[in-house]
Structure formats: structure tokens, C-alpha cells
Design an enzyme around this catalytic site. Structure first.
Site, PDB file in Angstrom:
ATOM      1  N   LYS A   1       6.474   5.774   1.491  1.00 13.20           N
ATOM      2  CA  LYS A   1       6.366   4.769   0.377  1.00 13.20           C
ATOM      3  C   LYS A   1       7.745   3.874   0.127  1.00 13.20           C
ATOM      4  O   LYS A   1       8.744   4.313   0.179  1.00 13.20           O
ATOM      5  CB  LYS A   1       6.168   5.426  -0.951  1.00 13.20           C
ATOM      6  CG  LYS A   1       5.869   4.550  -1.915  1.00 13.20           C
ATOM      7  CD  LYS A   1       4.548   4.000  -2.012  1.00 13.20           C
ATOM      8  CE  LYS A   1       4.224   2.679  -2.848  1.00 13.20           C
ATOM      9  NZ  LYS A   1       5.061   1.741  -2.573  1.00 13.20           N
ATOM     10  N   THR A   2       7.391   2.710   0.027  1.00 17.77           N
ATOM     11  CA  THR A   2       8.852   1.755  -0.266  1.00 17.77           C
ATOM     12  C   THR A   2       8.951   1.936  -1.762  1.00 17.77           C
ATOM     13  O   THR A   2       8.233   2.216  -2.471  1.00 17.77           O
ATOM     14  CB  THR A   2       8.375   0.378   0.173  1.00 17.77           C
ATOM     15  OG1 THR A   2       7.347  -0.349  -0.438  1.00 17.77           O
ATOM     16  CG2 THR A   2       8.168   0.158   1.601  1.00 17.77           C
ATOM     17  N   GLY A   3      10.141   1.247  -2.062  1.00 24.53           N
ATOM     18  CA  GLY A   3      10.486   1.211  -3.715  1.00 24.53           C
ATOM     19  C   GLY A   3      11.618   0.015  -3.709  1.00 24.53           C
ATOM     20  O   GLY A   3      12.202  -0.280  -2.728  1.00 24.53           O
TER      21      GLY A   3
ATOM     22  N   SER B   1       9.477   2.685  -6.789  1.00 24.57           N
ATOM     23  CA  SER B   1       8.149   3.332  -6.560  1.00 24.57           C
ATOM     24  C   SER B   1       7.831   4.205  -5.193  1.00 24.57           C
ATOM     25  O   SER B   1       6.879   4.924  -5.069  1.00 24.57           O
ATOM     26  CB  SER B   1       7.242   1.800  -5.960  1.00 24.57           C
ATOM     27  OG  SER B   1       6.843   1.105  -6.964  1.00 24.57           O
TER      28      SER B   1
END
Length: 284
Positions: A218-220, A78
Site C-alpha cells: 500500500k502506498t501512502g 494511507s
């Protein structure tokens, strides 16, 4: 061990490696920097199975924990919603952050995905089905072209029938170094995008803020059956005050043996490292 490094250019990578070399520039004027691996370990993460890159744009100071892994490409998951958001707005695949997407009624494992929501909501909630609605609107050829222009990892979107999966399961892959090179261009607004796209997209990426500073990111989470779990947190910090003002691009990834306990560590490691560098106030 954390160190300041400059990697030689790779002819096959062309302009990408020019950007990476700039990101990994020396910082001769500063005092010996804090040990980033200590920041990583302090949050319960093994520096040997993770990497963190932090780059200050103003003087090209770079700090790295686990340099070998920092150069290794992984599926972005993500975190790719950052370039996807830029591309979607620039190409007109979405009208802007306020475009509404009607929930299809299919129950998914994240409760916040199961309702109508805007494109901005989808970024913040990491609503996969909305981005899987948008990427076919853009098309694989256009996506590949834009990712190449961004020097975004291998820019590989795979065959046309993989247009809703390529950032989740591959073949798209990017290293922490390359994430930082891309994010530095985004923070500087030197990507080949219109002013409108920057003005609409960048505010969506704010994760938190305080007096004199704003954190974008943003995390993923890569979760594929039969493969190791991988966590990311990438972005940049704009700090106008504090002990060490400046703009800091960062990228962190880690192996996750237990996602329930490991997922919160993605952001916690970065916040601690930025505090240890003096870029953020120390946590109480």
C-alpha cells in the site's frame, strides 16, 4: 550508509521492541549485501531524506538505507489501510471485501473515488471517504486496542472526534522499522486474527505479480497544509523462485518536494531495491 543492525530493547516499548529487534537481526551467513542507498539514489531520491528497510523472513537478513530515519516515526497516511482493513473485517465493521459503499455525491479530487465501490476497491484506490465511513463504526477505543495488539507505532488515535483523521494528520505515527515488524507478522499470519480475516483481507492487498512471485502493499501520501509532504510504500514480497527466493517485508518513506514527480518514485525505489537484492527480476 546501508548496514545490518540490531537495536537494544526499549523497556517502555515492551513487546514492540522484541519484534523490532527480531526484524533487525544479523545475517552472518550472507555475502556483503548490495548498498540500498544506491538503489534509492538510482530512482532520483535523496537517501538523506528517505529511508528503506527490507527484511527477509526466512533468515532475518535486514537491509537499511538511512538507519536513523528508519527508527523515526511519521504519520502513516494511507499505508494504515492495511491494519484498518484487517480490523474492519475482524470486528465485523464490514462484511468483507465485497461490501458495497454508496457514493454520497460529493465530488472529491480523485476521480475514482466519485462512484459506488466495494471495500476492496476502496483499498486499491485509497478511497479515503470509505475508510472515514468505516472507522467510526469500529470506534476509537476498539481501534486503539487493535493497533496496540498489532504493535502498530504509537497506536494513538487521539480523541473521539478525530476518528476520521488520526491516520491522515496524526497523532498516529509509525517508523519504517515498526512497519516492517508489523508486516512481517502479517506475512507470517501471526497477528491475533481469524483465518477468515486473513483469507478475505490479504488477497485485497496484492499490487502485482509475476511468475513465482506476488507483491502485496500500500502506498501512502501525507499532505497537510503547512507541513512537509511525505510519501510511503510498504508491504511484502513472496518469491518462490528467482535468484533469492523468500518473503521480503519492506517499508519506504521519503520527503516529497514535488509530489507530481515524486509520487511514482515511492514504488519505483522499492522495486529497484528488490531487484538489486535478487528478489525480483531486473527491470528491462
Amino acid at each position: 550508509m546501508q548496514r545490518l543492525i540490531a537495536r537494544p530493547s526499549d523497556i517502555a516499548a515492551g513487546l514492540l521492541m522484541v519484534a523490532v529487534t527480531a526484524v533487525l537481526g544479523a545475517c552472518a551467513s550472507m555475502a556483503p549485501p548490495p548498498e540500498l542507498s544506491a538503489s534509492v539514489a538510482a530512482e532520483g531520491v535523496d537517501p538523506a531524506t528517505s529511508t528503506l528497510v527490507v527484511y527477509r523472513l526466512e533468515d532475518e537478513c535486514t537491509w537499511i538505507s538511512n538507519p536513523d530515519r528508519a527508527a523515526t516515526r511519521f504519520t502513516p497516511a494511507s499505508t494504515s489501510k492495511i491494519p484498518h482493513t484487517l480490523i474492519a473485517i475482524e470486528t465485523g465493521a464490514v462484511t468483507g471485501p465485497d461490501e458495497m459503499f454508496k457514493w454520497d455525491g460529493q465530488k472529491r479530487f480523485v476521480d475514482s473515488w466519485n462512484e459506488d465501490q466495494t471495500f476492496a476497491d476502496a483499498f486499491k484506490r485509497s478511497t479515503v471517504w470509505i475508510f472515514q465511513t468505516v472507522t467510526p463504526r469500529i470506534g476509537p477505543a476498539v481501534l486503539h486496542d487493535w493497533l496496540q495488539q498489532f504493535d502498530y507505532g504509537n497506536a494513538d488515535v487521539g480523541p473521539a472526534d478525530n476518528v476520521t483523521q488520526y491516520w491522515l494528520t496524526g497523532p498516529l505515527a509509525i517508523s519504517a522499522e515498526e512497519q516492517v515488524a508489523f508486516l512481517s507478522r502479517l506475512a507470517r499470519r501471526t497477528l491475533p486474527l481469524s483465518a477468515r480475516t486473513y483469507d478475505l483481507a490479504v488477497p485485497v492487498m496484492v499490487t502485482e505479480s509475476g511468475e513465482g512471485w506476488t507483491l502485496y502493499g500500500k502506498t501512502g501520501w501525507k499532505s497537510v497544509d503547512g507541513e512537509p509532504e511525505l510519501g510511503w510504500f510498504v508491504g511484502w514480497l513472496e518469491q518462490t523462485g528467482g535468484e533469492a527466493p523468500g518473503t521480503y517485508a519492506f517499508a519506504f518513506n521519503m520527503d516529497m518536494a514535488d509530489p507530481d514527480s515524486d509520487l511514482p518514485k515511492r514504488k519505483a525505489v522499492v522495486l529497484r531495491a528488490l531487484a538489486d537484492l535478487g528478489a525480483l527480476p531486473a527491470a528491462n
